[in-house]
Design an enzyme around this catalytic site. Structure first.
Site, PDB file in Angstrom:
ATOM      1  N   LYS A  25       0.842  -1.206   0.000  1.00  0.00           N
ATOM      2  CA  LYS A  25       0.000   0.000   0.000  1.00  0.00           C
ATOM      3  C   LYS A  25       0.873   1.249   0.000  1.00  0.00           C
ATOM      4  O   LYS A  25       1.460   1.606   1.014  1.00  0.00           O
ATOM      5  CB  LYS A  25      -0.929   0.050   1.208  1.00  0.00           C
ATOM      6  CG  LYS A  25      -1.998   1.138   0.994  1.00  0.00           C
ATOM      7  CD  LYS A  25      -2.627   1.644   2.255  1.00  0.00           C
ATOM      8  CE  LYS A  25      -1.809   2.628   3.011  1.00  0.00           C
ATOM      9  NZ  LYS A  25      -1.521   3.901   2.286  1.00  0.00           N
TER      10      LYS A  25
ATOM     11  N   GLY B 104       6.602   4.493   8.524  1.00  0.00           N
ATOM     12  CA  GLY B 104       5.801   5.715   8.577  1.00  0.00           C
ATOM     13  C   GLY B 104       6.019   6.425   9.890  1.00  0.00           C
ATOM     14  O   GLY B 104       7.043   6.233  10.554  1.00  0.00           O
ATOM     15  N   SER B 105       5.043   7.218  10.275  1.00  0.00           N
ATOM     16  CA  SER B 105       5.187   8.030  11.482  1.00  0.00           C
ATOM     17  C   SER B 105       5.059   7.164  12.735  1.00  0.00           C
ATOM     18  O   SER B 105       4.490   6.059  12.695  1.00  0.00           O
ATOM     19  CB  SER B 105       4.095   9.095  11.498  1.00  0.00           C
ATOM     20  OG  SER B 105       2.836   8.459  11.563  1.00  0.00           O
ATOM     21  N   THR B 106       5.539   7.692  13.830  1.00  0.00           N
ATOM     22  CA  THR B 106       5.436   6.963  15.089  1.00  0.00           C
ATOM     23  C   THR B 106       3.964   6.818  15.484  1.00  0.00           C
ATOM     24  O   THR B 106       3.555   5.762  15.975  1.00  0.00           O
ATOM     25  CB  THR B 106       6.271   7.676  16.175  1.00  0.00           C
ATOM     26  OG1 THR B 106       7.652   7.585  15.763  1.00  0.00           O
ATOM     27  CG2 THR B 106       6.116   7.032  17.531  1.00  0.00           C
TER      28      THR B 106
ATOM     29  N   GLY C 283       2.573   4.073  13.414  1.00  0.00           N
ATOM     30  CA  GLY C 283       3.171   2.814  13.875  1.00  0.00           C
ATOM     31  C   GLY C 283       2.505   2.297  15.141  1.00  0.00           C
ATOM     32  O   GLY C 283       2.288   1.088  15.284  1.00  0.00           O
TER      33      GLY C 283
ATOM     34  N   GLU D  68       9.245   0.769  11.143  1.00  0.00           N
ATOM     35  CA  GLU D  68      10.318   1.744  10.900  1.00  0.00           C
ATOM     36  C   GLU D  68       9.671   3.103  11.025  1.00  0.00           C
ATOM     37  O   GLU D  68       8.884   3.503  10.157  1.00  0.00           O
ATOM     38  CB  GLU D  68      10.892   1.566   9.491  1.00  0.00           C
ATOM     39  CG  GLU D  68      11.563   0.230   9.244  1.00  0.00           C
ATOM     40  CD  GLU D  68      12.887   0.089   9.967  1.00  0.00           C
ATOM     41  OE1 GLU D  68      13.411   1.089  10.502  1.00  0.00           O
ATOM     42  OE2 GLU D  68      13.389  -1.049  10.022  1.00  0.00           O
TER      43      GLU D  68
ATOM     44  N   CYS E 295      13.763  10.119   7.607  1.00  0.00           N
ATOM     45  CA  CYS E 295      13.622   9.736   9.019  1.00  0.00           C
ATOM     46  C   CYS E 295      14.941   9.754   9.791  1.00  0.00           C
ATOM     47  O   CYS E 295      14.952   9.980  10.990  1.00  0.00           O
ATOM     48  CB  CYS E 295      13.022   8.342   9.068  1.00  0.00           C
ATOM     49  SG  CYS E 295      13.911   7.191   8.005  1.00  0.00           S
TER      50      CYS E 295
ATOM     51  N   GLU F 259       9.820  15.503  15.746  1.00  0.00           N
ATOM     52  CA  GLU F 259      10.251  15.341  14.359  1.00  0.00           C
ATOM     53  C   GLU F 259       9.524  16.365  13.489  1.00  0.00           C
ATOM     54  O   GLU F 259       8.300  16.417  13.481  1.00  0.00           O
ATOM     55  CB  GLU F 259       9.921  13.926  13.876  1.00  0.00           C
ATOM     56  CG  GLU F 259      10.394  13.675  12.476  1.00  0.00           C
ATOM     57  CD  GLU F 259      10.051  12.281  11.971  1.00  0.00           C
ATOM     58  OE1 GLU F 259       8.872  11.901  12.018  1.00  0.00           O
ATOM     59  OE2 GLU F 259      10.982  11.580  11.524  1.00  0.00           O
TER      60      GLU F 259
HETATM   61  P1  NAD Z   1       2.219   8.162   8.084  1.00  0.00           P
HETATM   62  O1  NAD Z   1       2.376   7.329   9.301  1.00  0.00           O
HETATM   63  O2  NAD Z   1       1.177   9.195   8.087  1.00  0.00           O
HETATM   64  O3  NAD Z   1       1.881   7.212   6.840  1.00  0.00           O
HETATM   65  C1  NAD Z   1       2.755   6.175   6.416  1.00  0.00           C
HETATM   66  C2  NAD Z   1       1.958   5.120   5.687  1.00  0.00           C
HETATM   67  O4  NAD Z   1       1.109   4.445   6.615  1.00  0.00           O
HETATM   68  C3  NAD Z   1       1.002   5.680   4.630  1.00  0.00           C
HETATM   69  O5  NAD Z   1       0.936   4.735   3.584  1.00  0.00           O
HETATM   70  C4  NAD Z   1      -0.315   5.784   5.376  1.00  0.00           C
HETATM   71  O6  NAD Z   1      -1.420   5.758   4.530  1.00  0.00           O
HETATM   72  C5  NAD Z   1      -0.245   4.560   6.266  1.00  0.00           C
HETATM   73  N1  NAD Z   1      -0.954   4.632   7.529  1.00  0.00           N
HETATM   74  C6  NAD Z   1      -1.032   5.695   8.375  1.00  0.00           C
HETATM   75  N2  NAD Z   1      -1.736   5.345   9.473  1.00  0.00           N
HETATM   76  C7  NAD Z   1      -2.081   4.048   9.339  1.00  0.00           C
HETATM   77  C8  NAD Z   1      -2.793   3.111  10.148  1.00  0.00           C
HETATM   78  N3  NAD Z   1      -3.318   3.467  11.320  1.00  0.00           N
HETATM   79  N4  NAD Z   1      -2.924   1.855   9.703  1.00  0.00           N
HETATM   80  C9  NAD Z   1      -2.390   1.481   8.524  1.00  0.00           C
HETATM   81  N5  NAD Z   1      -1.735   2.320   7.695  1.00  0.00           N
HETATM   82  C10 NAD Z   1      -1.570   3.588   8.102  1.00  0.00           C
HETATM   83  O7  NAD Z   1       3.647   8.741   7.741  1.00  0.00           O
HETATM   84  P2  NAD Z   1       4.029   9.730   6.538  1.00  0.00           P
HETATM   85  O8  NAD Z   1       3.703  11.106   6.965  1.00  0.00           O
HETATM   86  O9  NAD Z   1       3.485   9.217   5.252  1.00  0.00           O
HETATM   87  O10 NAD Z   1       5.612   9.508   6.486  1.00  0.00           O
HETATM   88  C11 NAD Z   1       6.498  10.248   7.221  1.00  0.00           C
HETATM   89  C12 NAD Z   1       6.904   9.477   8.461  1.00  0.00           C
HETATM   90  O11 NAD Z   1       7.533   8.259   8.111  1.00  0.00           O
HETATM   91  C13 NAD Z   1       7.925  10.238   9.290  1.00  0.00           C
HETATM   92  O12 NAD Z   1       7.578  10.173  10.650  1.00  0.00           O
HETATM   93  C14 NAD Z   1       9.215   9.486   9.032  1.00  0.00           C
HETATM   94  O13 NAD Z   1      10.176   9.615  10.021  1.00  0.00           O
HETATM   95  C15 NAD Z   1       8.732   8.099   8.864  1.00  0.00           C
HETATM   96  N6  NAD Z   1       9.725   7.312   8.125  1.00  0.00           N
HETATM   97  C16 NAD Z   1      10.439   6.358   8.784  1.00  0.00           C
HETATM   98  C17 NAD Z   1      11.419   5.633   8.120  1.00  0.00           C
HETATM   99  C18 NAD Z   1      12.233   4.585   8.815  1.00  0.00           C
HETATM  100  O14 NAD Z   1      12.851   3.781   8.124  1.00  0.00           O
HETATM  101  N7  NAD Z   1      12.283   4.544  10.131  1.00  0.00           N
HETATM  102  C19 NAD Z   1      11.655   5.880   6.776  1.00  0.00           C
HETATM  103  C20 NAD Z   1      10.925   6.871   6.146  1.00  0.00           C
HETATM  104  C21 NAD Z   1       9.940   7.571   6.824  1.00  0.00           C
END
Ligand code: NAD
Length: 483
Positions: free
Chosen positions: A178, A230-232, A235, A252, A288, A388
């Protein structure tokens, strides 16, 4: 010209979507529409999971193939990605604002990872036989974990997708991916590459959609493992859903890493400028692992502030597709507003704005731009030092001794990346070893596929890259022999 897609990749086959809903993508630099794709519905996810399930459970299918046969498919996928690499870089850059020159680096991981895991799995025996202590022998057998839901963010979309697909496919898993709604056009290029590479039916599906679709996929009964980047906050929600289902999950997440400049560091930008930029500001700050808290020794504080002032002031800000741009726009208006809010908050809390500040960069009337900003004269308690931001915003925080630098670096909810800058390798190593983080660089930072990548504390659970990244997609069974 816009890229408008009408079908979804379900079970490796182009399929008509079950709903009329569409995702429209705009250029982060111009705000103009650059393409659209169908938005997957829950029914499309059901079909994708069913196809992945069938492919995985097939008694003579993908999961049961000899590893070298799957590795050949991965090699072909690497070649097909390379054929489309320039298109990928351009699509990603236009959508999320990543400068095209930086996309060529950060989005070049997929072919490298497909080949790395192809090689690794070719060499890995399916079984290890150990002498038993109570049994005569113990045979430890590896098998793929099953159907994987891979959920990826928009900031480095293809490399983060490949970080999951490469080890998972090598292990014999099947996938429902996704992507984020912000970056769907590159996902279509991946879909085309996977068809051209001959990835068998059912093995890869791609379901573009937002948070709700992700939540539906994570909890789907047909899924065996979730791999989330994605975001904490996201996660935590995913981890909660997986906890109730006892479903394995890798997370991650976010970061607020420290770039620790020791008092013997080389600050000559002609020599170290590019590395410093890559470790603190790459992709407009939307990575990140960046060291967005710059820790500077008190006796060289002004010098460090001057070096970062020059680094930021000299970086051309502009359209992400312009070859000379080093800092592009934010990926979306939401992200722009968020970063802008942090810039205002930093100033309101009393940090000195050395460069940048609130408002648009001069001469850029369209696009989701913020002014790259440097804060000085603040401590580690400031909001901009704790949360962040995910934008081109750095804070230079003073410290006295190496021990104090380590204590400040560790005073964070996060622990993902970081870097140490010094001309003394031993001293740099000892500081790097003391920082509580999943990864750290010395005089530079870029994750290397040979080593496990992942966070501690609120930055996540689990490792990607390295042999450990392959192990995350395998389960182990012990067979005890008593004869
Ligand atoms: P986000 O958490 O809003 O979304 C990430 C993905 O998860 C998207 O595809 C979103 O649609 C999906 N998603 C969000 N909430 C969900 C849920 N409850 N259930 C299932 N899917 C869900 O994050 P973002 O704003 O798209 O990305 C930026 C974040 O990602 C930053 O916090 C960044 O630090 C983190 N990030 C981490 C790494 C790593 O390797 N640690 C790498 C890149 C980005």
């Amino acid at each position: 010209m816009t890229a408008d897609h009408t079908q979804l990749l379900i079970g490796g086959v182009w399929t008509a979507p079950s709903s009329q809903n569409r995702i429209t993508v705009r250029s982060a630099s111009t705000e103009e529409v650059i393409g659209s794709v169908p938005e997957a519905s829950n029914a499309d996810v059901d079909a994708a999971v069913a196809a992945a399930r069938r492919a995985f459970d097939d008694p003579t299918g993908w999961a049961t193939w000899d590893a070298s046969r799957r590795a050949d498919v991965l090699d072909r996928l690497a070649a097909e990605y390379e054929k489309r690499a320039e298109q990928m870089y351009a699509a990603i850059s236009a959508q999320n604002g990543m400068p095209i020159a930086i996309a060529r680096q950060l989005e070049s991981f997929p072919p490298l990872l497909f080949r790395y895991y192809a090689d690794l799995v070719r060499k890995q025996p399916v079984e290890d036989v150990r002498d038993g202590i109570l049994a005569s022998t113990v045979t430890v057998r590896r098998s793929p974990v099953g159907v994987v839901a891979a959920i990826v963010p928009w900031n480095v979309p293809q490399s983060l997708t490949a970080t999951k697909l490469a080890p998972g496919l090598a292990a014999g898993c099947t996938f429902v991916v996704k992507p984020s709604p912000e970056t769907v056009l590159d996902a279509y290029l991946l879909a085309e590459a996977s068809i051209a590479a001959g990835v068998p039916e059912g093995v890869i599906s791609i379901v573009p959609g937002g948070r709700d679709l992700g939540a539906y996929l994570v909890s789907h009964p047909g899924i065996d493992k979730v791999a989330f980047t994605g975001s904490t906050a996201g996660g935590r929600a995913v981890a909660q859903a997986c906890a109730g289902l006892l479903r394995p999950v890798s997370l991650e997440l976010g970061g607020k890493s420290a770039a620790i400049v020791l008092d013997d560091a080389d600050l000559d930008l002609a020599r170290v400028g590019q590395s410093l930029f890559g470790a603190t500001l790459a992709n407009n700050g939307q990575v990140c692992f960046l060291g967005t808290r710059v820790l500077a020794p008190r006796n060289r504080y002004d010098e460090v502030v001057d070096a970062f002032t020059a680094l930021i002031s000299n970086a051309p800000v502009g359209d992400s597709l312009d070859e000379s741009t080093l800092i592009g726009p934010m990926a979306s208006s939401t992200q722009r507003d968020r970063v802008h809010g942090y810039i205002e908050r930093g100033a309101a809390e009393g940090a000195r704005v050395v460069v940048g500040g609130a408002g648009r960069p001069d001469g850029l009337d369209h696009g989701w731009f913020v002014r790259p900003t440097l804060f000085a004269d603040l401590d580690n308690h400031a909001t901009v030092a704790r949360e962040e931001i995910f934008g081109p915003v750095l804070s230079v925080i003073p410290y006295g001794s190496d021990a104090e630098a380590v204590a400040i670096a560790n005073d964070s909810d996060y622990g993902l990346g970081g870097s140490v800058w010094s001309t003394d390798p031993e001293r740099a190593t000892s500081v790097a070893n003391a920082v509580h983080t999943g990864t750290i660089g010395i005089n530079g930072y870029l994750p290397d596929p040979q080593g496990p990548f992942g966070g501690v504390k609120a930055s996540g659970i689990g490792k990607e890259f390295g042999p450990e990244g392959l192990a995350a997609y395998q389960q182990l069974k012990s067979v005890y022999r008593f004869d």
